[in-house]
Design a protein around this motif. Structure first.
Motif, PDB file in Angstrom:
ATOM      1  N   THR A  43      23.284  71.818  34.231  1.00 48.25           N
ATOM      2  CA  THR A  43      23.403  69.652  34.711  1.00 48.25           C
ATOM      3  C   THR A  43      24.112  69.307  32.357  1.00 48.25           C
ATOM      4  N   VAL A  46      19.800  75.367  36.699  1.00 49.31           N
ATOM      5  CA  VAL A  46      20.181  74.071  37.459  1.00 49.31           C
ATOM      6  C   VAL A  46      20.015  72.750  35.865  1.00 49.31           C
ATOM      7  N   ILE A  47      19.066  72.624  35.107  1.00 52.75           N
ATOM      8  CA  ILE A  47      18.808  72.100  34.030  1.00 52.75           C
ATOM      9  C   ILE A  47      20.221  72.045  32.541  1.00 52.75           C
ATOM     10  N   ASN A  54      16.101  75.841  32.560  1.00 48.70           N
ATOM     11  CA  ASN A  54      15.817  76.166  34.523  1.00 48.70           C
ATOM     12  C   ASN A  54      17.187  75.812  34.525  1.00 48.70           C
TER      13      ASN A  54
END
Lengths: 309, 41
Positions: A50, A46-47, A44
Motif C-alpha cells: 500500500t 500488504v501495508i 506487513n
C-alpha cells in the motif's frame, strides 16, 4: 504558442495513464521500495504494498498536475508536443481533476492504511513538485533542476518512514543522495540533447549560464555526491558492503564527470563523454540503492555483520 | 455525428468503464486486506 485543440470525443483511458508519466514512476517505485526494504524493522507485506502504491499514485498525480500547468509550454516543444494535453486528446479540466483526485487519494490512503507521517511527507512532496517547482520556480531560475531534484528525492524517504514512523538521519541521507545526483544526471543530458526549452522561456542551465559553467557545476555536484553517498556507511546506517559499493560507484561517477567538466564542445561533436556520463548516472542510482537493500537484507538475516541503525 | 464517431465514442466509454470498474474493485480488495491486517495490530 498554440493552444490545445478542443476535445469532443471522450478521452481514451490510456491518455489518463500517460498523464502519470509511467516511466518516471518506475524509478519512483524502485527508490521508494528500496527505502521501504532498507529501513530497520518490519512491515506487513500488504501495508508495504500500500505504501509503495501510494507513493506511485502521488507521483502520478503530481505528474498530471505538472502537465495540466505546462500544457501550453509542452505544445511548443517537439519532445512534448504529442503528450495528451497539447495534442488535444484530453481536456485540460479533466487532467486537473485527475491530478487532484490521484494526489488526494494517495495521501488519504497512505494516512489511513500506513502512517500519517509518511502521508504528510507524501503531501509535501506532491505540493513541492506541482506548485513550488512546476508553477513557481521552474520558469524563474536556472537552478530549477536542483529544485526539481528535491521532488524526486522524496520517495525513498517516504518508503523508509512508512516502516519506522520517524524521520532519522538515514532517510535524510537517502534524500540527499538523489538530490545531489539529479543535477549532473540531467545536465549531462541537457548538454547533448538539443532541447527547445529556450523557445518556450524555461531557463535551463546550459542556456542561461552557458556550457562552461554547466560543465563545472556537474563536477561540483559529483564531488559533493561522493561523501553523501558513502555517508550511510560512515554513520553506521549501512555496512561495509554498501560502503564499498558506494565508494566504487561514486569514484567511477566522478571519473566520468572529469572529461565532461574540462572539455569544450566542437563542431560535429559526438558528445560521447556526456552520453557516457548520462548512461552511467542511471546505472549508478539503481546499483547504489540495490547495494543498500542487499546490505540491509543481508545484515537483517545475519549473513553479514552490520548494525541496524 | 457520423456512425463512425458514434461507434468510437461507445468504444471509448466502454473501455473507460471497464478500467474504472477494475480500479474500484482493486481498491475494495485492498481496503479489505488493509482492514484485516490492521485489526491484527
Amino acid at each position: 504558442m498554440r493552444n490545445a485543440v478542443a476535445v469532443t470525443l471522450p478521452a481514451d483511458w490510456r491518455d489518463f495513464f500517460a498523464l502519470t508519466k509511467p516511466r518516471v514512476m518506475s524509478l519512483v517505485i524502485f527508490t521508494g521500495l528500496c527505502g521501504l526494504i532498507a529501513a530497520p524493522g518490519s512491515i506487513n507485506p500488504v501495508i508495504g504494498f500500500t505504501a509503495v502504491l501510494c507513493i506511485a499514485l502521488g507521483a502520478g498525480g503530481a505528474a498530471a498536475l505538472n502537465q495540466w500547468w505546462e500544457a501550453d509550454l509542452d505544445a511548443g516543444m517537439k519532445r512534448t508536443a504529442s503528450r495528451p494535453l497539447p495534442a488535444g486528446r484530453l481536456a485540460r479540466g479533466d487532467a486537473l481533476a485527475f491530478g487532484i483526485i490521484l494526489s488526494a487519494l494517495s495521501v488519504i490512503v497512505m494516512g489511513l492504511g500506513v502512517h500519517w507521517l509518511a502521508a504528510g511527507l507524501l503531501a509535501v512532496s506532491i505540493f513541492y513538485y506541482a506548485v513550488i517547482y512546476t508553477i513557481w520556480l521552474k520558469p524563474r531560475t536556472p537552478q530549477n533542476i536542483v529544485i526539481g531534484g528535491g521532488a524526486g528525492a522524496f520517495p525513498p524517504m517516504i518508503g523508509w518512514v512508512a516502516v519506522t514512523g520517524e524521520i532519522t538521519l538515514m532517510p535524510v541521507l537517502l534524500f540527499a543522495i538523489i538530490f545531489f545526483w539529479t543535477p549532473p544526471h540531467f545536465w549531462a543530458l541537457a548538454l547533448f540533447v538539443k532541447s527547445d526549452y529556450a523557445k518556450v522561456g524555461i531557463p535551463m542551465m546550459p542556456v542561461v549560464a552557458g556550457e562552461r559553467s554547466t560543465r563545472r557545476q556537474i563536477l561540483l555536484y559529483a564531488l559533493v555526491l561522493l561523501p553523501v553517498a558513502i555517508a550511510p556507511w560512515l554513520v553506521g546506517g549501512a555496512g561495509a558492503f554498501y560502503g564499498g559499493a558506494a565508494l566504487v560507484l561514486s569514484l567511477s561517477f566522478l571519473a566520468l564527470t572529469l572529461p565532461v567538466a574540462f572539455r569544450v564542445q566542437t563542431k560535429e561533436d559526438a558528445m560521447l563523454p556526456e552520453k557516457r556520463l548520462f548512461g552511467f548516472s542511471i546505472v549508478y542510482l539503481f546499483a547504489l540503492f540495490a547495494a543498500l537493500v542487499a546490505d540491509r537484507v543481508a545484515a537483517a538475516q545475519g549473513w553479514i555483520q552490520g548494525s541496524i541503525a | 455525428m457520423s456512425p463512425e464517431e458514434e461507434t468510437e465514442i461507445k468504444r471509448r466509454q466502454r473501455s473507460r468503464n471497464i478500467v474504472l470498474g477494475s480500479v474500484l474493485l482493486f481498491f475494495v480488495a485492498l481496503f479489505y486486506a488493509i482492514t484485516i491486517v490492521r485489526m491484527g495490530d
